[in-house]
Enzyme design. Structure first.
Site: not given
Length: 233
Positions: A62, A128, A130, A135
């Protein structure tokens, strides 16, 4: 899914480097690389080794939208500082977060991935759940795409910037399907803030609300964990 418990990130880097060398011996041509603190010890092992990476390709997960490659918090700059300046690859690919047409940039990156099948993908995991910047709620069939970063991810990354307001709110990320196409995956998780995510990834249902849970369906995943990250298993 194989789990390896290590004392700390330094040991985790050494373990991962041995697995990386096994992949190279088996003929790996393309490495999938990650940013953040988790893989730094692995990159240090690579830098200090006598292994030549100049005939290999790399693809990164990314990149932030709106940060030039020269910005010190861009992932281009991170990879140069941590690895590429010392150990150059034949060619290294990262998404273009400065593109005028971000959707086209995402499609162009899918074309790169189609020509460079990832032999070994390095991953971290967010608190979380990811992976990459995928996400919670990201479809499992997603390819490279533009992401609106969640508040928790922006907050987690704010420590790298002078203020929270300077943290980019968008990124271009390889999709979950892109990650799952890798032949082998190594995922690092360190610290108690990752314990919930690791528990849900391994013990919970496979659900898009926990993106990393999809790795339960991958045939070759190795988790490198410290005691704190593994505490709830």
């Amino acid at each position: 899914m194989k789990k390896i418990l290590v004392k700390n990130q330094v040991e985790g880097g050494k373990v991962a480097f041995e697995l990386l060398k096994e992949s190279l011996t088996a003929g790996a041509q393309t490495l999938g690389l990650a940013t953040g603190s988790s893989p730094i010890a692995l990159y240090q092992e690579m830098v200090e080794s006598d292994v030549d990476f100049s005939e290999l390709y790399s693809v990164n997960l990314d990149e932030y939208v709106g940060l030039s490659p020269e910005h010190d918090q861009s992932y281009h700059a991170f990879m140069k500082a941590q690895l590429f300046d010392t150990k150059p690859f034949k060619e290294s690919f990262l998404p273009d977060g400065m593109a005028e047409d971000l959707e086209k940039a995402a499609k162009d990156y899918d074309d790169v991935l189609a020509h460079h099948i990832i032999d070994l993908q390095i991953l971290g995991i967010g608190s979380n759940g990811h992976i990459g910047f995928n996400e919670p709620g990201t479809p499992f069939d997603s390819q490279t795409h533009v992401v609106d970063l969640t508040d928790s991810t922006i907050e987690a990354n704010s420590r790298f910037f002078a203020s929270r307001g300077q943290v980019p709110t968008k990124a271009i990320s390889m999709g979950i399907a892109s990650i799952m196409a890798a032949k082998k995956i190594i995922l690092f998780a360190y610290g108690d803030k990752k314990a919930d995510a690791i528990f849900k990834m391994l013990k919970g249902p496979v659900t898009e609300e926990v993106p990393a849970s999809v790795l339960q369906n991958h045939p070759d995943v190795t988790l490198i964990l410290d005691q704190a990250a593994a505490a709830k298993l």
